[in-house]
Design a protein around this motif. Structure first.
Motif, mmCIF file in Angstrom:
data_model
loop_
_atom_site.group_PDB
_atom_site.id
_atom_site.type_symbol
_atom_site.label_atom_id
_atom_site.label_comp_id
_atom_site.label_asym_id
_atom_site.label_seq_id
_atom_site.Cartn_x
_atom_site.Cartn_y
_atom_site.Cartn_z
ATOM 1 N N VAL A 228 82.373 -12.500 54.208
ATOM 2 C CA VAL A 228 83.383 -12.688 55.189
ATOM 3 C C VAL A 228 84.109 -11.773 55.442
ATOM 4 C CG1 VAL A 228 85.892 -13.852 55.007
ATOM 5 C CG2 VAL A 228 84.031 -15.129 53.765
ATOM 6 N N GLY A 229 84.271 -10.424 54.726
ATOM 7 C CA GLY A 229 84.890 -9.363 55.072
ATOM 8 C C GLY A 229 84.082 -8.570 56.316
ATOM 9 N N ALA A 230 82.793 -8.436 55.838
ATOM 10 C CA ALA A 230 82.062 -7.759 56.955
ATOM 11 C C ALA A 230 82.196 -8.597 58.195
ATOM 12 C CB ALA A 230 80.649 -7.681 56.358
ATOM 13 N N TYR A 231 81.941 -9.571 58.288
ATOM 14 C CA TYR A 231 82.105 -10.310 59.498
ATOM 15 C C TYR A 231 83.246 -10.290 60.299
ATOM 16 C CZ TYR A 231 82.071 -13.926 62.841
ATOM 17 O OH TYR A 231 82.197 -14.687 64.198
ATOM 18 N N PHE A 232 84.343 -10.478 59.584
ATOM 19 C CA PHE A 232 85.764 -10.177 60.351
ATOM 20 C C PHE A 232 86.221 -8.869 60.480
ATOM 21 C CE2 PHE A 232 85.952 -14.796 59.003
ATOM 22 C CZ PHE A 232 86.275 -15.278 60.199
ATOM 23 N N ARG A 233 85.836 -7.822 59.674
ATOM 24 C CA ARG A 233 86.236 -6.603 59.924
ATOM 25 C C ARG A 233 85.473 -6.010 61.201
ATOM 26 N NH1 ARG A 233 88.699 -3.934 55.575
ATOM 27 N NH2 ARG A 233 88.239 -5.208 53.643
ATOM 28 N N GLU A 234 84.223 -6.666 61.454
ATOM 29 C CA GLU A 234 83.540 -6.306 62.567
ATOM 30 C C GLU A 234 84.282 -6.981 63.934
ATOM 31 O OE1 GLU A 234 79.348 -6.119 62.724
ATOM 32 O OE2 GLU A 234 79.053 -6.860 64.559
ATOM 33 N N ARG A 235 84.668 -8.382 63.722
ATOM 34 C CA ARG A 235 85.117 -9.102 64.803
ATOM 35 C C ARG A 235 86.506 -8.822 65.217
ATOM 36 N NH1 ARG A 235 81.231 -10.532 67.241
ATOM 37 N NH2 ARG A 235 82.796 -11.007 69.015
ATOM 38 N N LEU A 236 87.486 -8.639 64.050
ATOM 39 C CA LEU A 236 88.748 -8.958 64.608
ATOM 40 C C LEU A 236 89.738 -7.373 63.888
ATOM 41 C CD1 LEU A 236 89.666 -12.542 63.276
ATOM 42 C CD2 LEU A 236 89.265 -11.491 65.588
ATOM 43 N N GLY A 237 88.598 -6.794 63.342
ATOM 44 C CA GLY A 237 89.391 -5.426 62.850
ATOM 45 C C GLY A 237 89.732 -5.628 61.330
ATOM 46 N N ASP A 238 90.092 -4.441 60.809
ATOM 47 C CA ASP A 238 90.374 -4.403 58.974
ATOM 48 C C ASP A 238 92.011 -4.996 58.973
ATOM 49 O OD1 ASP A 238 88.134 -3.244 58.536
ATOM 50 O OD2 ASP A 238 88.884 -1.070 58.253
ATOM 51 N N GLU A 239 92.698 -4.853 59.945
ATOM 52 C CA GLU A 239 94.250 -5.151 59.482
ATOM 53 C C GLU A 239 94.299 -6.508 59.547
ATOM 54 O OE1 GLU A 239 96.973 -3.439 62.227
ATOM 55 O OE2 GLU A 239 98.714 -4.323 61.162
ATOM 56 N N VAL A 240 93.988 -7.415 60.573
ATOM 57 C CA VAL A 240 93.875 -8.946 60.305
ATOM 58 C C VAL A 240 93.034 -9.413 59.328
ATOM 59 C CG1 VAL A 240 92.321 -9.920 61.859
ATOM 60 C CG2 VAL A 240 94.589 -10.635 61.973
ATOM 61 N N THR A 241 92.002 -8.768 58.855
ATOM 62 C CA THR A 241 91.050 -9.105 58.082
ATOM 63 C C THR A 241 91.875 -8.981 56.540
ATOM 64 O OG1 THR A 241 89.131 -8.670 59.400
ATOM 65 C CG2 THR A 241 88.830 -8.869 56.815
ATOM 66 N N GLU A 242 92.553 -7.867 56.447
ATOM 67 C CA GLU A 242 92.972 -7.558 55.114
ATOM 68 C C GLU A 242 94.582 -8.289 54.941
ATOM 69 O OE1 GLU A 242 93.282 -3.362 55.185
ATOM 70 O OE2 GLU A 242 91.040 -3.174 54.789
ATOM 71 N N ARG A 243 94.996 -8.702 56.343
ATOM 72 C CA ARG A 243 96.502 -9.110 55.977
ATOM 73 C C ARG A 243 96.564 -10.529 56.224
ATOM 74 N NH1 ARG A 243 100.048 -6.339 54.023
ATOM 75 N NH2 ARG A 243 99.683 -4.415 54.272
ATOM 76 N N LEU A 244 95.597 -11.151 56.822
ATOM 77 C CA LEU A 244 95.353 -12.709 56.877
ATOM 78 C C LEU A 244 94.327 -13.261 56.287
ATOM 79 C CD1 LEU A 244 96.833 -13.398 60.605
ATOM 80 C CD2 LEU A 244 97.351 -14.781 58.575
ATOM 81 N N ILE A 245 93.161 -13.074 56.555
ATOM 82 C CA ILE A 245 92.035 -13.540 56.078
ATOM 83 C C ILE A 245 91.823 -13.663 54.543
ATOM 84 C CG2 ILE A 245 89.401 -13.550 56.258
ATOM 85 C CD1 ILE A 245 90.174 -12.943 59.441
ATOM 86 N N ASP A 246 92.063 -12.223 54.051
ATOM 87 C CA ASP A 246 91.950 -12.017 52.922
ATOM 88 C C ASP A 246 93.041 -12.757 51.817
ATOM 89 O OD1 ASP A 246 91.534 -10.416 50.163
ATOM 90 O OD2 ASP A 246 93.465 -10.082 50.618
ATOM 91 N N PRO A 247 94.120 -12.976 52.134
ATOM 92 C CA PRO A 247 94.825 -13.839 51.363
ATOM 93 C C PRO A 247 94.696 -15.243 51.439
ATOM 94 C CG PRO A 247 96.257 -12.746 53.174
ATOM 95 C CD PRO A 247 95.073 -12.124 53.188
ATOM 96 N N MET A 248 94.055 -15.583 52.449
ATOM 97 C CA MET A 248 93.685 -16.971 52.755
ATOM 98 C C MET A 248 92.473 -17.312 52.005
ATOM 99 S SD MET A 248 96.143 -18.962 54.381
ATOM 100 C CE MET A 248 95.458 -20.335 55.011
ATOM 101 N N ILE A 249 91.232 -16.892 52.643
ATOM 102 C CA ILE A 249 90.062 -17.286 51.952
ATOM 103 C C ILE A 249 89.686 -16.495 50.632
ATOM 104 C CG2 ILE A 249 87.564 -17.277 52.372
ATOM 105 C CD1 ILE A 249 87.869 -17.308 55.374
#
Ligand code: FAD
Length: 447
Positions: A143-164
């Motif tokens: 999940v991290g690798a995919y969204f870091r590449e597509r949306l960048g680290d910030e939204v991955t760490e601030r939104l996707i990490d706490p949810m998924i």
């Protein structure tokens, strides 16, 4: 008639037994501990029963509601009533989860900007997503690798990490996109841009993606007054008591059954199968688990400010806190509302982060209450509290998990076709997916 032995008396084992009983098969169910239900359990906090594990389940996976219908509980199912779905913490401030977010993925950039959660640079990275080249999903990707590449680290760490990451108590950089977020993986397969893929999916199916679409009136989540453990109570009440055995963990020898369903967590299944299917046993042992510690805590209503208007707060891992979530139970659920009390649940623990589990109960409570006071003002001692430690509780679906599961079932089918597996370790950790696994197992041993 086939006689079936079921090992494990959590939701998977009990739902398997119920399905077999409904089709007039006989069974014996063995539960190692002194109570049924496993991770679906309620406990007394003050003078009321409160969900100690799962408090809710997804409506879009039909088996949860279907089992409640069979048990006569469907008319009591309820949905969260909180006016705001959730807040995300950043630097001592609360930011509303942007509308249009699907499992943490922001599909509406105006809402994301309005939330104030993401910097201008982070917003620009998300806005550029549709122009990026396709991401190679390979067989699977984290999940991290995919969204870091597509949306960048910030939204991955601030939104996707706490949810998924939060749902699975996981490290998203080690969590399988295909197995932990299959609806997102499906959208990613069909579109170069995940934002466009999720917008298209939302437009067609709305709430079924885990976030209400515009105008959607279908419930997204269900809960039960008195706790989801009422499903367990109803199952135990309807099952033949002579076939239910507590404090029993037999080996596979001498079970006296034609067929066996192993509905334990993967490590116990691995041990049980060591002799009869060494390959399945070895692969089962590779499934790792994370541990979670939770504190259910009640205060006098005026002791906690500001006014709690959401289902709770999520704390991203990047903030370095032990706390991962603070669920405002008495706002989220009508059945926990009481004029003179607020009821919170503080959650900690993720895969690779055992800091909370290493603390004793008193230190854990102090730590979580101190951390939550970066956003809540608490002016009195709790009126009641209860600590729950869920050790090795949540299976971690690492990239390649689905292939490993296929290999486990294939090895078992070849070595011991009279035995099958059920439970959260395989094809979904939530309540409905666990029930689905039970129904599949019951079907397998009936034929
Ligand atoms: C803290 C927490 C919060 C959660 N929140 C949610 C939520 O909100 N929504 C949701 O949908 N899901 C949630 N889940 C996930 C969900 O509750 C679980 O995935 C599901 O209940 C697992 O059911 P199970 O029967 O597969 O396993 P378990 O509940 O682990 O049951 C397995 C049983 O097997 C027994 N056992 C072990 N070894 C043996 C043996 N050798 N012989 C006999 N018995 C044995 C155990 O004692 C246990 O009772 C949550 C989980 C946790 C831990």
């Amino acid at each position: 008639m086939t006689h079936v032995a079921i090992l494990g008396g959590g939701l998977a084992g009990l739902a398997t037994a119920f399905e077999l009983q409904r089709s007039d098969h006989t069974f014996d169910l063995y539960e190692a501990s002194d109570r049924f239900g496993g991770k679906v359990w309620s406990s007394l906090v003050g003078d009321r029963m409160v969900d100690a594990g799962a408090d809710t389940f997804l409506a879009r996976v039909p088996q949860g509601r279907a089992l409640c219908e069979q048990l006569g509980l469907a008319d009591q199912l309820t949905s969260p009533v909180a006016p705001v779905p959730a807040y995300i913490h950043r630097s001592g401030a609360l930011h509303e989860l942007p509308k249009g977010t699907v499992l943490g993925v922001p599909t509406d950039l105006d809402e994301l900007a309005a939330s104030g959660l993401i910097s201008a640079q982070g917003l620009a990275e998300v806005a550029a997503e549709p122009t990026r080249p396709p991401t190679d999903l390979g067989g699977d990707i984290s999940v991290g690798a995919y969204f870091r590449e597509r949306l960048g680290d910030e939204v991955t760490e601030r939104l996707i990490d706490p949810m998924i990451g939060g749902i699975n108590a996981s490290d998203i950089d080690r969590l399988s996109l295909r197995s932990a977020a299959p609806q997102i993986a499906a959208a990613a397969q069909g579109h170069v841009s995940i934002l466009e893929g999720l917008r298209a999916a939302r437009a067609s199916v709305g709430a079924t993606l885990g976030s209400a679409g515009p105008g959607a009136d279908e419930p997204v989540f269900y809960g039960l007054p008195g706790g989801t453990a009422r499903i367990i109570d109803a199952l135990v009440a309807v099952l033949d008591a002579r076939s239910l055995h507590l404090g029993a963990s037999p080996t596979l020898d001498g079970l006296g059954a034609d067929r066996v369903v192993i509905a334990t967590p993967a490590p116990a299944a691995s041990r049980l199968l060591a002799e009869v299917s060494p390959t399945a046993s070895r692969l089962l042992a590779e499934i790792q688990y994370s541990s979670v510690a939770q504190v259910s805590v009640e205060f006098e209503a005026q002791a906690v400010t500001p006014h709690l208007d959401a289902s709770g707060i999520l704390f991203p891992r990047v903030d370095g806190m032990v706390l991962t979530a603070c669920t405002w139970f008495s706002t989220k659920w009508a059945h926990y509302q009481r004029a003179d009390r607020v009821l919170l649940r503080l959650t900690s623990g993720r895969f690779g982060d055992t800091r909370a589990l290493d603390l004793g109960d008193e230190a854990l409570v102090n730590r979580l209450l101190t951390e939550v006071q970066c956003v809540l003002d608490i002016t009195a001692e709790p009126t009641a509290l209860r600590v729950h430690r869920w050790i090795d509780a949540l299976p971690q679906y690492v990239p390649g998990h689905a292939d490993r599961v296929e290999a486990i079932f294939a090895a078992l089918g070849a070595d011991a076709p009279h035995i099958t597996l059920a439970g959260a370790a395989y094809r979904g950790i939530g309540i409905p997916a666990t029930i689905a696994s039970a129904w599949t197992a019951a079907q397998a041993v009936r034929t």
